[in-house]
Design an enzyme around this catalytic site. Structure first.
Site, PDB file in Angstrom:
ATOM      1  N   SER A 238       0.849  -1.190   0.000  1.00  0.00           N
ATOM      2  CA  SER A 238       0.000   0.000   0.000  1.00  0.00           C
ATOM      3  C   SER A 238       0.883   1.238   0.000  1.00  0.00           C
ATOM      4  O   SER A 238       2.118   1.149  -0.013  1.00  0.00           O
ATOM      5  CB  SER A 238      -0.914   0.007   1.231  1.00  0.00           C
ATOM      6  OG  SER A 238      -0.145   0.133   2.418  1.00  0.00           O
ATOM      7  N   LYS A 239       0.258   2.399   0.026  1.00  0.00           N
ATOM      8  CA  LYS A 239       0.997   3.662  -0.049  1.00  0.00           C
ATOM      9  C   LYS A 239       2.024   3.799   1.069  1.00  0.00           C
ATOM     10  O   LYS A 239       3.072   4.427   0.888  1.00  0.00           O
ATOM     11  CB  LYS A 239       0.021   4.843   0.006  1.00  0.00           C
ATOM     12  CG  LYS A 239      -0.779   5.042  -1.268  1.00  0.00           C
ATOM     13  CD  LYS A 239      -1.677   6.262  -1.136  1.00  0.00           C
ATOM     14  CE  LYS A 239      -2.486   6.493  -2.410  1.00  0.00           C
ATOM     15  NZ  LYS A 239      -3.377   7.662  -2.280  1.00  0.00           N
ATOM     16  N   ARG A 240       1.730   3.233   2.229  1.00  0.00           N
ATOM     17  CA  ARG A 240       2.653   3.427   3.348  1.00  0.00           C
ATOM     18  C   ARG A 240       3.991   2.714   3.134  1.00  0.00           C
ATOM     19  O   ARG A 240       4.967   2.979   3.830  1.00  0.00           O
ATOM     20  CB  ARG A 240       2.016   2.962   4.657  1.00  0.00           C
ATOM     21  CG  ARG A 240       1.889   1.459   4.812  1.00  0.00           C
ATOM     22  CD  ARG A 240       1.382   1.123   6.219  1.00  0.00           C
ATOM     23  NE  ARG A 240       1.319  -0.298   6.451  1.00  0.00           N
ATOM     24  CZ  ARG A 240       0.305  -1.066   6.097  1.00  0.00           C
ATOM     25  NH1 ARG A 240      -0.733  -0.536   5.474  1.00  0.00           N
ATOM     26  NH2 ARG A 240       0.320  -2.363   6.361  1.00  0.00           N
TER      27      ARG A 240
END
Length: 467
Positions: A238-240
């Site tokens: 994911s983006k993290r």
């Protein structure tokens, strides 16, 4: 049979790494078998779909070089066809109108949960023949009540689902708009898709889609469900975890072939081979060799691959991408040395095109200030005499070539009775602003005679002011 694969993203965001890998696997399979690769935009989610996301997907596919043979097709352009098939299923008794209200469905679900049953529609409207006043109906597919669905998955092997575990899927909402699982079936049927290669998050949808295809008398495609991609922490990517958008990797200075090479190895292998050209990927790719377990994204491995392609790729190809990055920094690459030659000079010491572009700025325009540490150490009063001697030798050079420059620098060092590095390092700081550059003779050859002399003059002036 002609192989026909498809990539069918929803335009609700950018083209992410997981989607790009699915597209790559589908593209490779079609290319290997002389088949057709189709791009389909699944944009029936009208609230979340945007033209910006469509453009981001198309841009990502173009940058990666995953050219499609047909498409892009848009589901929103096919609503009449979906309505036609829904009418066919209703007329044949394979679908029905359901008049249950939201409140009734919520009560049904709560009662099932209270009995510790799996929540599912109980089919209470299956035999209903009369409409219900004031309730706009949905259309449900009449799923078989007995038997089982067998998915001969090309990655996972046989997957068996009993029909009793499936309920009657809504295929058209109360406003008449078709639902995802239904549109996918009609599209795969009409586009004659032979192989559906997609993420294993779609595996739960497959038995439902197979049953609708059977109801339409269609020949079933073969399915290959690819395991998901995880971050280093074991959670879904994911983006993290950093950049997950394909175009972010372009912006961060990666070459498309490095990203493709990394993606193909993310869940697929051919012995211990790590480096694959596009032609090798096509020749060697095999669905049966896809791993059954999830893959872990490793940014360091991608960076290593990128450096490999910078080092060993065609300099003209790398320069094509470097020009874009120079432009992002406000540099016109025609106002300096040929970017192809800059790539040859810089590729050993830079792992990304962003690094290469920043390190090459001094070739194209004046730097604002010297690196403080480098200037303090090398632009000293003692260095002034060597810079003056260098300037005299370099000003007399014709033609301006790397070999002649090297001889001029060596002659200055000999005349001053010092080692070559004693004159080369102040010269490097003078012309580049830092203590790091390609070999000094190559640096000057690329910089040009006029810029070299002007920067030596600037360095002498800087030393004079300090003194």
């Amino acid at each position: 049979m002609t192989i026909r694969t498809r990539f069918a993203p929803s335009p609700t965001g950018y083209l992410h790494i997981g989607g790009a890998r699915t597209a790559l696997f589908s593209w490779l399979y079609a290319r290997k078998h002389g088949g057709t690769f189709i791009l389909r935009i699944e944009d029936t989610d009208l609230e979340r779909s945007t033209i910006e996301s469509v453009n981001a997907i198309l841009e990502g596919m173009t940058w990666l070089g995953l050219e499609y043979d047909e498409g892009p097709f848009y589901q929103t352009h096919r609503f009449d066809r979906y309505k036609e098939v829904i009418r066919q299923l209703l007329d044949e008794g394979k679908a029905y109108h359901c008049y249950c209200t939201k409140e009734e469905l919520d009560a049904m679900r709560e009662a099932q949960l209270a009995r510790k049953e799996k929540p599912r529609y109980d089919g209470r409207c299956r035999q209903r023949t009369e409409p219900r006043e004031g309730v706009p109906p949905v259309v449900r597919f009449k799923n078989p009540e007995d038997g089982e669905v067998v998915i001969d998955d090309l990655v996972r092997g046989p997957v068996v689902v009993r029909n009793s575990e499936l309920d009657d899927l809504i295929i058209a909402r109360s406003d008449g708009s078709p639902t995802y699982n239904f549109t996918v079936v009609v599209d795969d049927l009409d586009m004659r898709i032979t192989h559906v290669i997609r993420g294993d998050d779609h595996l739960n949808n497959t038995p439902r889609q197979i049953n609708i295809l059977k109801a339409l008398g269609a020949e079933l495609p073969k399915y290959a469900h690819v395991p998901m991609i995880l971050g280093a922490d074991g959670a879904r990517l994911s983006k993290r975890h950093g950049a997950v958008s394909v175009m972010q990797y372009r912006d961060d200075g990666y070459l498309p072939e490095a990203v493709l090479n990394y993606l193909v190895r993310l869940g697929w292998s051919h012995g211990d081979q790590e480096i694959f050209s596009i032609d090798e990927m096509i020749a060697l790719f095999d669905l049966a060799a896809i791993n059954h377990s999830a893959s872990t994204f490793n940014p360091e491995k991608l960076l290593w691959l990128n450096h490999h392609y910078l080092m060993h790729g065609d300099p003209a190809h790398v320069a094509h991408h470097l020009r874009w990055h120079l432009g992002q920094l406000g540099v016109d690459p025609t106002e300096g040395p040929d970017p192809v030659e800059v790539v040859k000079a810089q590729r050993e010491r830079n792992k990304t095109l962003v690094e290469m572009a920043k390190a090459s700025m001094f070739f194209y325009r004046e730097f604002e200030t010297y690196d403080e540490k480098a200037a303090t150490k090398h632009l000293t009063p003692d260095a002034a005499s060597s810079l003056e001697a260098l300037r005299e030798n370099l000003a007399a050079l014709y033609p301006w070539s790397r070999e002649a420059i090297h001889e001029a620098i060596a002659a200055a060092a000999q005349a001053l009775n010092v080692k070559l590095g004693h004159v080369a390092q102040p010269l490097r700081v003078a012309v580049s602003g830092t203590s790091v550059s390609p070999p000094i003779d190559l640096t000057l050859a690329l910089l040009g005679q006029a810029r070299t002399l002007a920067r030596i003059d600037r360095a002498l002036e800087h030393i004079g002011k300090k003194s």
